[in-house]
Design a protein around this motif. Structure first.
Motif, mmCIF file in Angstrom:
data_model
loop_
_atom_site.group_PDB
_atom_site.id
_atom_site.type_symbol
_atom_site.label_atom_id
_atom_site.label_comp_id
_atom_site.label_asym_id
_atom_site.label_seq_id
_atom_site.Cartn_x
_atom_site.Cartn_y
_atom_site.Cartn_z
ATOM 1 N N GLU A 122 86.100 -34.523 -5.564
ATOM 2 C CA GLU A 122 84.778 -34.717 -6.830
ATOM 3 C C GLU A 122 85.478 -34.234 -8.007
ATOM 4 O O GLU A 122 85.497 -34.986 -9.117
ATOM 5 C CB GLU A 122 83.843 -33.983 -6.636
ATOM 6 C CG GLU A 122 82.687 -34.095 -7.618
ATOM 7 C CD GLU A 122 81.532 -33.410 -7.636
ATOM 8 O OE1 GLU A 122 80.498 -33.891 -7.660
ATOM 9 O OE2 GLU A 122 81.626 -31.883 -7.213
ATOM 10 N N MET A 123 86.554 -33.222 -7.920
ATOM 11 C CA MET A 123 86.944 -32.609 -9.380
ATOM 12 C C MET A 123 88.106 -32.033 -8.965
ATOM 13 O O MET A 123 88.540 -31.374 -8.062
ATOM 14 C CB MET A 123 85.880 -31.774 -9.971
ATOM 15 C CG MET A 123 86.382 -31.035 -11.433
ATOM 16 S SD MET A 123 87.514 -29.763 -10.960
ATOM 17 C CE MET A 123 86.105 -28.309 -10.275
ATOM 18 N N LYS A 124 89.203 -31.961 -10.107
ATOM 19 C CA LYS A 124 90.500 -31.247 -9.857
ATOM 20 C C LYS A 124 90.901 -30.888 -11.381
ATOM 21 O O LYS A 124 90.579 -31.610 -12.464
ATOM 22 C CB LYS A 124 91.462 -31.975 -9.373
ATOM 23 C CG LYS A 124 92.130 -33.296 -9.823
ATOM 24 C CD LYS A 124 92.909 -34.021 -9.134
ATOM 25 C CE LYS A 124 93.490 -35.165 -9.567
ATOM 26 N NZ LYS A 124 94.625 -35.901 -8.678
ATOM 27 N N THR A 125 91.707 -29.705 -11.420
ATOM 28 C CA THR A 125 92.002 -29.277 -12.679
ATOM 29 C C THR A 125 93.451 -29.261 -12.747
ATOM 30 O O THR A 125 94.235 -28.618 -12.054
ATOM 31 C CB THR A 125 91.576 -27.919 -13.145
ATOM 32 O OG1 THR A 125 90.213 -27.789 -12.879
ATOM 33 C CG2 THR A 125 92.102 -27.416 -14.300
ATOM 34 N N GLY A 178 87.939 -41.797 -15.397
ATOM 35 C CA GLY A 178 88.588 -41.784 -14.180
ATOM 36 C C GLY A 178 87.650 -41.696 -13.087
ATOM 37 O O GLY A 178 86.618 -41.501 -13.090
ATOM 38 N N PRO A 179 88.295 -41.828 -11.832
ATOM 39 C CA PRO A 179 87.324 -41.745 -10.591
ATOM 40 C C PRO A 179 86.822 -40.396 -10.158
ATOM 41 O O PRO A 179 85.632 -40.124 -9.531
ATOM 42 C CB PRO A 179 88.114 -42.221 -9.317
ATOM 43 C CG PRO A 179 89.693 -41.679 -9.989
ATOM 44 C CD PRO A 179 89.741 -41.979 -11.524
ATOM 45 N N LEU A 180 87.491 -39.435 -10.872
ATOM 46 C CA LEU A 180 86.845 -37.854 -10.603
ATOM 47 C C LEU A 180 86.189 -37.551 -11.969
ATOM 48 O O LEU A 180 86.368 -37.951 -12.954
ATOM 49 C CB LEU A 180 88.301 -37.053 -10.352
ATOM 50 C CG LEU A 180 89.123 -37.385 -9.284
ATOM 51 C CD1 LEU A 180 90.263 -36.210 -9.333
ATOM 52 C CD2 LEU A 180 88.251 -37.365 -7.787
ATOM 53 N N ARG A 181 85.375 -36.537 -11.677
ATOM 54 C CA ARG A 181 84.521 -35.854 -12.839
ATOM 55 C C ARG A 181 85.388 -35.366 -13.737
ATOM 56 O O ARG A 181 86.393 -34.529 -13.278
ATOM 57 C CB ARG A 181 83.401 -34.880 -12.132
ATOM 58 C CG ARG A 181 82.571 -34.232 -13.073
ATOM 59 C CD ARG A 181 81.849 -33.413 -12.358
ATOM 60 N NE ARG A 181 80.796 -32.657 -13.307
ATOM 61 C CZ ARG A 181 80.077 -31.644 -12.857
ATOM 62 N NH1 ARG A 181 79.826 -31.400 -11.772
ATOM 63 N NH2 ARG A 181 79.198 -31.157 -13.916
#
Length: 211
Positions: free
Chosen positions: A78-81, A171-174
């Protein structure tokens, strides 16, 4: 009436600096490196040149040989940094800026591609420029912010690493705010609890809210 940080960020599309030939060669060298050690050494040298060219205080780089911070929902990413920027306030000015970039991808734990690494480095440095150069109290992801990234990348001869023109991270991620604000004692003398937007940023980055 003073303009908000968002309005100021959106209105500035270039970086006020003196071009330095060494910066271009360092940026191109980064595109040839993959190890965390080499990326940290060359990346720090690039930051030093950019800081000097823009008249900014030093910004320290840490390249972590570990997977990107991320969060899943129902088994899907869902999310990455990719990385983040932080600084302290000293007498009303941003000091002790630092950038941290994760050198491994979130799920497969593969080495981050050179293009993505360099774009992340420039992205976080523009946050440093916003706080220490433009002296904004926030560094939002406005169209002007991304224009500043493109301006730096094009000056360095690596314009292809910059994101396309956009208003905010899409993008596709939050999308996650990649700025860790200074501690509450510096933002709010007397130890008053930080505002909600700061608590939400910390929660997004680290998966928890500050007490």
């Amino acid at each position: 009436m003073p303009r908000s940080a968002y309005e100021r960020s959106k209105s500035v599309e270039t970086i006020a600096w003196q071009e330095h030939p060494l910066a271009r060669s360092l940026a191109l060298r980064l595109l040839q490196e993959s190890s965390g050690e080499s990326r940290q050494a060359i990346g720090q040298a690039l930051l030093d040149v950019l800081d000097d060219a823009a008249g900014l205080p030093p910004c320290k780089l840490t390249v972590a040989d570990r997977p990107q911070r991320h969060r899943k929902r129902e088994g899907r990413l869902e999310m990455k940094t990719y990385g983040y920027y932080r600084c302290d306030w000293d007498a009303g000015e941003a000091r002790r800026g630092s950038i941290r970039i994760y050198n491994l991808t979130a799920i497969r734990q593969q080495i981050l591609s050179p293009k993505v690494f360099l774009e992340t480095l420039l992205h976080e440095w523009v946050h440093h420029y916003d706080f220490a150069g433009l002296r904004l109290d926030r560094s939002p992801h406005t169209s002007g912010f991304f224009a500043r990234i493109r301006a730096v990348a094009e000056t360095l001869g690596v314009g292809f690493v910059a994101p396309p023109k956009r208003e905010a991270s899409i993008g596709p991620l939050r999308a996650v705010d990649d700025v860790v604000p200074p501690g509450p004692s510096r933002l709010r003398p007397g130890g008053t609890d930080p505002p909600t937007w700061i608590r939400d940023q910390i929660a997004a980055l680290f998966g928890r809210k500050e007490p």
